[in-house]
Every structure is written in structure tokens, then in C-alpha cells.
Design a protein around this motif. Structure first.
Motif, mmCIF file in Angstrom:
data_model
loop_
_atom_site.group_PDB
_atom_site.id
_atom_site.type_symbol
_atom_site.label_atom_id
_atom_site.label_comp_id
_atom_site.label_asym_id
_atom_site.label_seq_id
_atom_site.Cartn_x
_atom_site.Cartn_y
_atom_site.Cartn_z
ATOM 1 N N LEU A 162 4.355 -44.312 -24.757
ATOM 2 C CA LEU A 162 3.504 -43.402 -23.999
ATOM 3 C C LEU A 162 3.623 -41.967 -24.524
ATOM 4 O O LEU A 162 2.635 -41.228 -24.568
ATOM 5 C CB LEU A 162 3.877 -43.449 -22.517
ATOM 6 C CG LEU A 162 3.550 -44.757 -21.792
ATOM 7 C CD1 LEU A 162 3.998 -44.677 -20.343
ATOM 8 C CD2 LEU A 162 2.051 -45.049 -21.852
ATOM 9 N N ALA A 163 4.834 -41.566 -24.899
ATOM 10 C CA ALA A 163 5.016 -40.220 -25.456
ATOM 11 C C ALA A 163 4.225 -40.057 -26.745
ATOM 12 O O ALA A 163 3.593 -39.012 -26.983
ATOM 13 C CB ALA A 163 6.504 -39.955 -25.694
ATOM 14 N N GLU A 164 4.225 -41.080 -27.584
ATOM 15 C CA GLU A 164 3.454 -41.026 -28.830
ATOM 16 C C GLU A 164 1.955 -41.021 -28.541
ATOM 17 O O GLU A 164 1.186 -40.333 -29.213
ATOM 18 C CB GLU A 164 3.828 -42.220 -29.717
ATOM 19 C CG GLU A 164 3.105 -42.258 -31.050
ATOM 20 C CD GLU A 164 3.408 -41.062 -31.928
ATOM 21 O OE1 GLU A 164 2.592 -40.741 -32.809
ATOM 22 O OE2 GLU A 164 4.472 -40.427 -31.724
ATOM 23 N N MET A 169 -3.149 -37.829 -28.336
ATOM 24 C CA MET A 169 -4.232 -37.233 -27.553
ATOM 25 C C MET A 169 -4.217 -35.713 -27.693
ATOM 26 O O MET A 169 -5.271 -35.076 -27.784
ATOM 27 C CB MET A 169 -4.107 -37.644 -26.087
ATOM 28 C CG MET A 169 -4.368 -39.124 -25.830
ATOM 29 S SD MET A 169 -4.048 -39.603 -24.119
ATOM 30 C CE MET A 169 -5.235 -38.584 -23.250
ATOM 31 N N ARG A 170 -3.020 -35.135 -27.720
ATOM 32 C CA ARG A 170 -2.898 -33.686 -27.866
ATOM 33 C C ARG A 170 -3.416 -33.238 -29.236
ATOM 34 O O ARG A 170 -4.142 -32.246 -29.343
ATOM 35 C CB ARG A 170 -1.421 -33.300 -27.696
ATOM 36 C CG ARG A 170 -1.110 -31.847 -27.946
ATOM 37 C CD ARG A 170 -1.654 -30.958 -26.865
ATOM 38 N NE ARG A 170 -1.173 -29.593 -27.005
ATOM 39 C CZ ARG A 170 -1.705 -28.560 -26.375
ATOM 40 N NH1 ARG A 170 -2.721 -28.741 -25.552
ATOM 41 N NH2 ARG A 170 -1.218 -27.355 -26.546
ATOM 42 N N VAL A 171 -3.040 -33.984 -30.265
ATOM 43 C CA VAL A 171 -3.514 -33.664 -31.618
ATOM 44 C C VAL A 171 -5.031 -33.782 -31.693
ATOM 45 O O VAL A 171 -5.715 -32.947 -32.317
ATOM 46 C CB VAL A 171 -2.837 -34.584 -32.646
ATOM 47 C CG1 VAL A 171 -3.483 -34.429 -34.022
ATOM 48 C CG2 VAL A 171 -1.345 -34.280 -32.730
ATOM 49 N N ALA A 172 -5.589 -34.814 -31.060
ATOM 50 C CA ALA A 172 -7.046 -35.006 -31.064
ATOM 51 C C ALA A 172 -7.753 -33.842 -30.388
ATOM 52 O O ALA A 172 -8.806 -33.371 -30.860
ATOM 53 C CB ALA A 172 -7.390 -36.322 -30.374
ATOM 54 N N GLY A 194 -5.179 -38.181 -16.752
ATOM 55 C CA GLY A 194 -5.872 -39.340 -16.175
ATOM 56 C C GLY A 194 -6.167 -40.405 -17.215
ATOM 57 O O GLY A 194 -5.977 -41.609 -16.963
ATOM 58 N N ALA A 195 -6.610 -39.978 -18.376
ATOM 59 C CA ALA A 195 -6.896 -40.941 -19.444
ATOM 60 C C ALA A 195 -5.617 -41.647 -19.894
ATOM 61 O O ALA A 195 -5.609 -42.856 -20.149
ATOM 62 C CB ALA A 195 -7.550 -40.223 -20.620
ATOM 63 N N LEU A 196 -4.518 -40.892 -19.976
ATOM 64 C CA LEU A 196 -3.240 -41.497 -20.362
ATOM 65 C C LEU A 196 -2.786 -42.515 -19.327
ATOM 66 O O LEU A 196 -2.270 -43.588 -19.673
ATOM 67 C CB LEU A 196 -2.182 -40.404 -20.529
ATOM 68 C CG LEU A 196 -0.796 -40.871 -20.994
ATOM 69 C CD1 LEU A 196 -0.880 -41.514 -22.369
ATOM 70 C CD2 LEU A 196 0.179 -39.694 -21.009
#
Length: 254
Positions: A162-164, A169-172, A194-196
Motif C-alpha cells: 500500500l505504501a508503494e 499515485m503521488r508521483v503520478a 479515497g482512491a487508495l
């Protein structure tokens, strides 16, 4: 619980402590902590004796004292709270370096600092000498409730996943020019969370169905769990809690 997953706190070594079954190390760590907590805060000598026990176990386990000290910084917020107690406490005042401090607050700060630090050291030694898989195995052998071991199993197994996922998502987001940092941009952050959550829920459902289809029944299979600790191994691990119990008893009687 495959061998491909490790934990940052586990230190791979060959030592007598590493070789002990996980259930005896868990029991010894818990009983040691109980003895520390039961010790009167005024018995300052007793906490020094407990620290010597911790140092002795660390040396036998070949765990660096510097490693323990560095990882113990996790308790820093509680230490800061402890340092505030002598100024906030009530009752009789004493003068220390020209400062008027509460005597009860000083004892309270010492109580938090000494017992908290020893508890953290004990937990770190347990984590450093026992892999996450073996910790769960030990809890199962100690007849810990199945729900607890199942939750801990999946948490350890997929926390890194989940951390990865969150990192990707952050990089995107940043690659598309969106980097929320301010309060009025909280909507984007909440959308990402929410998406995560939805991805994690869907992944968990797929993994659970796959495990059930392969015969998963909510417990570690006996072929993996093994036979458990011998009487000699229990006796070897009992040394630490017995010494701690003796120290606590003398402190209480005095």
C-alpha cells in the motif's frame, strides 16, 4: 507470509537469541515489561538493573547498542511530555539548578522516561531478533485470538504494498503538475486517499478469495507452524523474566 517480505527492524544474525522459538521470546518480553511497570518509581536502582539486563541480552543477540538507541527515538514525543511534568505538576516544590519544580512532577517524568524507554528497548530487541513471520507464528502458538493474528498477518504482508501504491499515485499527481500542499487543495488529497482505499479494498477481496480457493481456514497451517518450543528453550528464555521479577520483588519489599 512468504520469505520475500522483511521488516526494517529485523536484524539478521546468528545468535542464541535469534535461534529461540518466537513464542518464548514474546512471553519473555511481555513478562519483563510487566515487571518493569510494576516497579515503584522511587526504586531508581531497579531501573538501572533492568537496563543491565537489556544490555546483556543485546550483547548475546549481537545487536548494537547504538542501533537500539537510534531506534528508540520513536518515543521522543513522550519524552518531551515527561520533561513538561516537573513544571506543570502540583504539590511540594524543590529547587533544581535554580528552577522551582514539582517533586511529584519530577517522579512522574522519571516514571514515564524510565519505564517507557525500557519497554521500547524490550520491544526493539524482540523485533530485531524475530522476523515478522515468526512473530505471527509465535502469537498463533500462544493461542492469540485468530482475528488478531489474521489482521496482523495481512497488515504486515501488504503494508509495504500500500505504501508503494501511495508513492506511485503521488508521483503520478506530480508528473501531471498537481502538487497539493495547502489547505484549499485538500480536495485532491482526499480524492487520492479515497482512491487508495478502494484499490486496497478490491485487492484485499481478490487476495482473500484466492486464499480461500486454496484451502485457507483462518489459521497458520500446521505444516508451517511446526511443533513449538521445547522445555529447555522455555527454561533458557525464562532467565530474563525471572531476573526482572526478582528485581521488582526486592524493589516492592524495600
Amino acid at each position: 507470509m512468504g520469505a520475500g517480505h522483511s521488516h526494517a527492524l529485523f536484524v539478521r544474525r546468528h545468535s542464541p537469541v535469534h535461534d529461540l522459538p518466537p513464542e518464548v521470546k514474546i512471553a519473555a518480553s511481555v513478562l519483563f515489561t510487566v515487571a518493569v511497570v510494576a516497579t515503584p518509581r522511587e526504586a531508581i536502582w531497579a531501573f538501572g538493573a533492568y537496563l543491565l539486563v537489556i544490555v546483556a541480552v543485546a550483547l548475546v543477540a549481537r545487536i548494537s547498542l547504538g542501533w537500539l538507541a537510534l531506534r528508540s527515538l520513536i518515543e521522543l514525543p513522550f519524552i518531551l511530555l515527561a520533561f513538561a511534568l516537573p513544571f506543570l505538576g502540583t504539590g511540594e516544590k524543590v529547587s533544581v539548578l535554580g528552577l522551582s519544580l514539582s517533586e511529584d512532577g519530577l517522579y512522574g517524568a522519571w516514571n514515564i522516561l524510565a519505564k517507557g524507554t525500557l519497554g521500547v528497548f524490550s520491544s526493539l530487541l524482540l523485533a530485531a531478533t524475530t522476523s515478522p513471520r515468526d512473530l505471527l507464528l509465535g502469537l498463533d502458538r500462544l493461542r492469540c485470538p485468530q482475528l488478531v493474528t489474521q489482521i496482523a498477518t495481512f497488515m504486515l504482508r501488504y503494508l509495504d504494498v500500500l505504501a508503494e501504491e501511495a508513492r506511485r499515485m503521488r508521483v503520478a499527481q506530480r508528473s501531471r503538475g498537481y502538487d497539493p500542499r495547502f489547505l484549499w487543495q485538500i480536495k485532491g488529497f482526499a480524492t487520492g486517499i479515497g482512491a487508495l482505499f478502494l484499490r486496497a479494498f478490491e485487492r484485499g477481496e481478490r487476495v482473500y478469495l484466492a486464499m480461500v480457493s486454496r484451502g485457507y481456514e483462518g489459521r497458520i497451517p500446521l505444516a508451517i507452524a511446526g511443533t513449538g518450543a521445547t522445555a529447555g528453550q522455555w527454561a533458557a528464555a525464562a532467565g530474563v523474566p525471572l531476573v526482572a521479577a526478582a528485581i521488582a520483588t526486592v524493589a516492592l519489599l524495600r
